[in-house]
Design an enzyme around this catalytic site. Sequence first.
Site, PDB file in Angstrom:
ATOM      1  N   LYS A   1       0.831  -1.196   0.000  1.00  0.00           N
ATOM      2  CA  LYS A   1       0.000   0.000   0.000  1.00  0.00           C
ATOM      3  C   LYS A   1       0.865   1.246   0.000  1.00  0.00           C
ATOM      4  O   LYS A   1       0.438   2.321  -0.351  1.00  0.00           O
ATOM      5  CB  LYS A   1      -0.901  -0.035   1.226  1.00  0.00           C
ATOM      6  CG  LYS A   1      -1.912  -1.156   1.068  1.00  0.00           C
ATOM      7  CD  LYS A   1      -2.639  -1.516   2.322  1.00  0.00           C
ATOM      8  CE  LYS A   1      -3.471  -2.766   2.040  1.00  0.00           C
ATOM      9  NZ  LYS A   1      -4.105  -3.338   3.190  1.00  0.00           N
TER      10      LYS A   1
HETATM   11  N1  GLU Z   1      -6.970  -8.613   5.844  1.00  0.00           N
HETATM   12  C1  GLU Z   1      -5.869  -9.301   5.236  1.00  0.00           C
HETATM   13  C2  GLU Z   1      -5.050  -8.340   4.426  1.00  0.00           C
HETATM   14  O1  GLU Z   1      -5.536  -7.317   3.995  1.00  0.00           O
HETATM   15  C3  GLU Z   1      -6.247 -10.406   4.293  1.00  0.00           C
HETATM   16  C4  GLU Z   1      -7.213 -11.342   4.841  1.00  0.00           C
HETATM   17  C5  GLU Z   1      -7.538 -12.545   4.001  1.00  0.00           C
HETATM   18  O2  GLU Z   1      -7.705 -12.465   2.775  1.00  0.00           O
HETATM   19  O3  GLU Z   1      -7.679 -13.565   4.624  1.00  0.00           O
HETATM   20  O4  GLU Z   1      -3.897  -8.641   4.198  1.00  0.00           O
END
Ligand code: GLU
Length: 298
Positions: free
Chosen positions: A235
């Site tokens: 990001k």
């Molecule tokens: N929230 C996690 C992330 O943005 C990914 C979660 C998932 O796909 O299991 O890296």
Amino acid sequence: MPQDHPRTATTGRFAPSPTGDLHFGSLLAAVASYTQAKVSGGQWLLRIEDIDPPREVSGSAERIVADLQRFGLRSDRPVLHQSTRITAHRDALQELLDRGLAYWCGCSRSQLPHSGIYPGTCRNGLPAGKRRRVVRLKVAAEPVRFTDEVQGEVTASLQQTVGDFVIWRADGLPAYQLAVVVDDAFQQITEVVRGADLLASTVRQIQLQRSLGLLTPRYAHHPIAVGADGRKLSKSTSSDPIRATPPASLLQTALRFLGQPCPSEAGLDLDGTWRWALDNWSLSRVPRQLEIPLRMGL
Ligand code: GLU
């Protein structure tokens, strides 16, 4: 025996953390999970994983939802914010503690070995002088095995690679591994499609599903995009052209990165690209690689 989801209607999901804006790397997971759910006649759900306030970037959750909409990606049910689910995460934690499948650990980071494998210091009760810090899951001695729909057979021993891992953090928040398993089950997710950087997490998540008696979804891990320097696009890679590039052409780039031979002639607008994707998508064409260098315009 582990219980796998029966091959009934698919429910897929995209579960970004609001730690920054959507970028090409996360767009890949959104496109792959959406297309896979839709070609199976299923639903696609969006879950904002906002359970880590220290890492959250203000406004990014709203911007992710808006950016996804520019690509025509809309959740089939109201967007679930994981922060509303803390009670369920806590209940799952309590169940594991009550059943003796997890335990309080008082080791600080500096007391952990360099190997990164937790040696089980607090497994049989907090040693004198230690106070409750985190909760760890007791991992099974036998390896976790599963068939990834892209990467193939995966066998990994948690005991030999990480040991008992943290499911509740020292700052009183659920660890990602616990929250994701509880909420994938709550949303009845049958198929998780995401980047291969999460493959090691999947092994932990399957262990947790077994401990909690939850069904294991099917998993498919697509290669992640890495920059010329070999590092994962993140990001913070500000050169990311998510807003600067027309959505149709970025969607085509994403599909080609995912091994789908989307035609490159000009003229396919966003709707036309989605029609092509839904008519032609095949998970079996997604490259069986963990990472691929990104050449924009490929
Ligand atoms: N929230 C996690 C992330 O943005 C990914 C979660 C998932 O796909 O299991 O890296």
